[in-house]
Design an enzyme around this catalytic site. Structure first.
Site, PDB file in Angstrom:
ATOM      1  N   ASP A   1       0.881  -1.169   0.000  1.00  0.00           N
ATOM      2  CA  ASP A   1       0.000   0.000   0.000  1.00  0.00           C
ATOM      3  C   ASP A   1       0.918   1.219   0.000  1.00  0.00           C
ATOM      4  OD1 ASP A   1      -1.641   2.142   0.523  1.00  0.00           O
ATOM      5  OD2 ASP A   1      -2.851   1.094   2.014  1.00  0.00           O
TER       6      ASP A   1
ATOM      7  N   SER B   1      -1.105  13.355 -15.183  1.00  0.00           N
ATOM      8  CA  SER B   1      -2.250  13.296 -16.109  1.00  0.00           C
ATOM      9  C   SER B   1      -2.439  14.666 -16.738  1.00  0.00           C
ATOM     10  CB  SER B   1      -3.527  12.924 -15.349  1.00  0.00           C
ATOM     11  OG  SER B   1      -4.675  13.105 -16.164  1.00  0.00           O
TER      12      SER B   1
ATOM     13  N   TYR C   1      -9.188  14.364  -7.693  1.00  0.00           N
ATOM     14  CA  TYR C   1      -8.223  13.647  -8.542  1.00  0.00           C
ATOM     15  C   TYR C   1      -7.387  14.660  -9.343  1.00  0.00           C
ATOM     16  CZ  TYR C   1      -6.505  10.757 -12.411  1.00  0.00           C
ATOM     17  OH  TYR C   1      -5.709  10.135 -13.345  1.00  0.00           O
TER      18      TYR C   1
ATOM     19  N   LYS D   1      -3.199  15.265  -9.389  1.00  0.00           N
ATOM     20  CA  LYS D   1      -2.344  15.162 -10.580  1.00  0.00           C
ATOM     21  C   LYS D   1      -1.547  16.454 -10.787  1.00  0.00           C
ATOM     22  CE  LYS D   1      -2.904  11.064 -11.030  1.00  0.00           C
ATOM     23  NZ  LYS D   1      -1.878  10.034 -11.195  1.00  0.00           N
TER      24      LYS D   1
HETATM   25  N1  LIG Z   1      -6.532   5.575 -17.543  1.00  0.00           N
HETATM   26  C1  LIG Z   1      -6.411   6.846 -17.875  1.00  0.00           C
HETATM   27  O1  LIG Z   1      -7.160   7.368 -18.727  1.00  0.00           O
HETATM   28  C2  LIG Z   1      -5.340   7.700 -17.238  1.00  0.00           C
HETATM   29  C3  LIG Z   1      -5.156   8.991 -17.764  1.00  0.00           C
HETATM   30  C4  LIG Z   1      -4.191   9.802 -17.198  1.00  0.00           C
HETATM   31  C5  LIG Z   1      -3.397   9.337 -16.157  1.00  0.00           C
HETATM   32  N2  LIG Z   1      -3.610   8.083 -15.674  1.00  0.00           N
HETATM   33  C6  LIG Z   1      -2.753   7.645 -14.564  1.00  0.00           C
HETATM   34  O2  LIG Z   1      -2.156   6.403 -14.859  1.00  0.00           O
HETATM   35  C7  LIG Z   1      -1.999   5.660 -13.659  1.00  0.00           C
HETATM   36  C8  LIG Z   1      -2.633   4.286 -13.811  1.00  0.00           C
HETATM   37  O3  LIG Z   1      -4.013   4.425 -14.129  1.00  0.00           O
HETATM   38  P1  LIG Z   1      -4.867   3.213 -14.721  1.00  0.00           P
HETATM   39  O4  LIG Z   1      -5.995   3.795 -15.463  1.00  0.00           O
HETATM   40  O5  LIG Z   1      -3.966   2.247 -15.357  1.00  0.00           O
HETATM   41  O6  LIG Z   1      -5.472   2.633 -13.359  1.00  0.00           O
HETATM   42  P2  LIG Z   1      -5.810   1.140 -12.884  1.00  0.00           P
HETATM   43  O7  LIG Z   1      -6.924   1.302 -11.910  1.00  0.00           O
HETATM   44  O8  LIG Z   1      -5.982   0.231 -14.036  1.00  0.00           O
HETATM   45  O9  LIG Z   1      -4.476   0.733 -12.113  1.00  0.00           O
HETATM   46  C9  LIG Z   1      -4.137   1.323 -10.878  1.00  0.00           C
HETATM   47  C10 LIG Z   1      -3.438   0.276 -10.040  1.00  0.00           C
HETATM   48  O10 LIG Z   1      -3.033   0.907  -8.811  1.00  0.00           O
HETATM   49  C11 LIG Z   1      -3.259  -0.018  -7.765  1.00  0.00           C
HETATM   50  N3  LIG Z   1      -3.399   0.694  -6.492  1.00  0.00           N
HETATM   51  C12 LIG Z   1      -4.455   1.439  -6.071  1.00  0.00           C
HETATM   52  N4  LIG Z   1      -4.225   1.890  -4.828  1.00  0.00           N
HETATM   53  C13 LIG Z   1      -3.006   1.437  -4.455  1.00  0.00           C
HETATM   54  C14 LIG Z   1      -2.223   1.590  -3.283  1.00  0.00           C
HETATM   55  N5  LIG Z   1      -2.661   2.268  -2.219  1.00  0.00           N
HETATM   56  N6  LIG Z   1      -1.006   0.994  -3.242  1.00  0.00           N
HETATM   57  C15 LIG Z   1      -0.559   0.272  -4.300  1.00  0.00           C
HETATM   58  N7  LIG Z   1      -1.263   0.087  -5.426  1.00  0.00           N
HETATM   59  C16 LIG Z   1      -2.470   0.674  -5.504  1.00  0.00           C
HETATM   60  C17 LIG Z   1      -4.536  -0.735  -8.158  1.00  0.00           C
HETATM   61  O11 LIG Z   1      -4.682  -1.985  -7.463  1.00  0.00           O
HETATM   62  C18 LIG Z   1      -4.346  -0.905  -9.656  1.00  0.00           C
HETATM   63  O12 LIG Z   1      -3.722  -2.136  -9.992  1.00  0.00           O
HETATM   64  C19 LIG Z   1      -2.611   6.503 -12.546  1.00  0.00           C
HETATM   65  O13 LIG Z   1      -1.592   7.248 -11.919  1.00  0.00           O
HETATM   66  C20 LIG Z   1      -3.538   7.423 -13.285  1.00  0.00           C
HETATM   67  O14 LIG Z   1      -3.775   8.634 -12.598  1.00  0.00           O
HETATM   68  C21 LIG Z   1      -4.564   7.255 -16.187  1.00  0.00           C
END
Ligand SMILES: NC(=O)c1ccc[n+]([C@@H]2O[C@H](COP(=O)([O-])OP(=O)(O)OC[C@H]3O[C@@H](n4cnc5c(N)ncnc54)[C@H](O)[C@@H]3O)[C@@H](O)[C@H]2O)c1
Length: 256
Positions: free
Chosen positions: A62, A140, A153, A157
């Site tokens: 975590d 992001s 959120y 970011k």
């Molecule tokens: N998907 C998008 O459109 C998008 C766009 C811009 C930025 N992002 C960024 O990319 C990153 C990944 O996003 P995603 O869409 O792949 O998300 P996702 O939900 O698919 O993956 C996030 C992962 O983080 C893990 N997680 C959550 N809380 C946690 C904690 N306390 N400790 C350890 N692990 C933890 C979850 O179990 C999950 O496997 C994030 O930082 C997100 O802000 C995503």
């Protein structure tokens, strides 16, 4: 891309963009630590890497808890003896306005998204100093180009982009580079959660594509390729940068 035998820790690599980063870094010959709060998901990423001939181990962590991150650091050093690259990717997203966001929801986003970057960076930096390694933070476009109903959120970011630049200044003299990536909509967990929070998820998803000049949302692998570049020696003079990987998100009005 010169990542052979580099030790790479990727938080949140049990799914989405983090998992894609893990698979792509492993293809480059790096040894990966799959760090995720969901141990089963982390182990699934490890299975995919090892099935393809790569090297990885899973660590349930975590990122918002100091003891948990300290255990991740110990395990990384025990298994690989060093860290070369830290990808701070784990995050959560609450799709609400500030009025509707509870204090607990606010605190959780801050402690995972920003606190996780703080804790992992703080505890890995002494080891990154000895390898002249680098950090890639997952920010992001929402840090500077916001959308409705995800205020907390967006704030996290923006904080990560600021923290990236501040850490780059503080640790540049030690040869440590710190950069962040600002993706647009990517076909992964947090975007899917946002679509599902809208009245019509399918329509929301279709409309999201049209916010990008390329008229589609991105793939996790397209973010991973930029993470690989930033982590590699090819980016040796790149630090304190926010790399936008967004298919031209918000470049102008979409064609009629
Ligand atoms: N998907 C998008 O459109 C998008 C766009 C811009 C930025 N992002 C960024 O990319 C990153 C990944 O996003 P995603 O869409 O792949 O998300 P996702 O939900 O698919 O993956 C996030 C992962 O983080 C893990 N997680 C959550 N809380 C946690 C904690 N306390 N400790 C350890 N692990 C933890 C979850 O179990 C999950 O496997 C994030 O930082 C997100 O802000 C995503």
């Amino acid at each position: 891309m010169d990542l052979q035998n580099r030790s790479v820790v990727i938080t949140g690599s049990g799914s989405g963009i983090g998992r894609a980063c893990a698979l792509e870094f492993a293809k480059e010959g790096a040894n990966i630590v799959i760090a995720d709060i969901q141990l089963d998901a982390a182990q699934e990423t490890v299975s995919r890497i090892t099935a393809a001939g790569g090297k990885a181990f899973a660590c349930g962590v975590d990122v918002s808890k100091p003891d948990s991150v300290a255990a991740l650091v110990s395990e990384t050093i025990k298994q690989y003896g060093k860290i070369d690259v830290l990808v701070n990717n784990a995050a959560v997203q609450v799709n609400k306005t500030i009025v509707d966001t509870s204090f607990d929801e606010w605190n959780k986003q801050m402690s995972v998204n920003v606190g996780g970057v703080f804790l992992c960076s703080k505890l890995f930096l002494p080891y990154l100093k000895s390898t002249k390694g680098n950090i890639v933070n997952m920010s992001s476009v929402n840090g500077f180009f916001v959308e409705p109903s995800c205020a907390g959120y967006c704030a996290t970011k923006a904080a990560i982009t600021g923290l990236t630049k501040a850490m780059a200044i503080d640790h540049g003299p030690d040869g440590i580079r710190v950069n962040c990536i600002c993706p647009g909509y990517i076909d992964a967990g947090l975007a899917e959660g946002y679509f599902q929070s809208q009245a019509n998820p399918a329509q929301s998803r279709a409309e999201a594509g049209k916010l990008h000049a390329l008229w589609r949302i991105g793939k996790p692998e397209e973010v991973a390729q930029v993470a690989i570049f930033l982590a590699s020696d090819r980016a040796s003079f790149v630090t304190g940068s926010a790399y936008v990987v967004d298919g031209g998100f918000g470049s102008g009005l979409p064609p009629k």
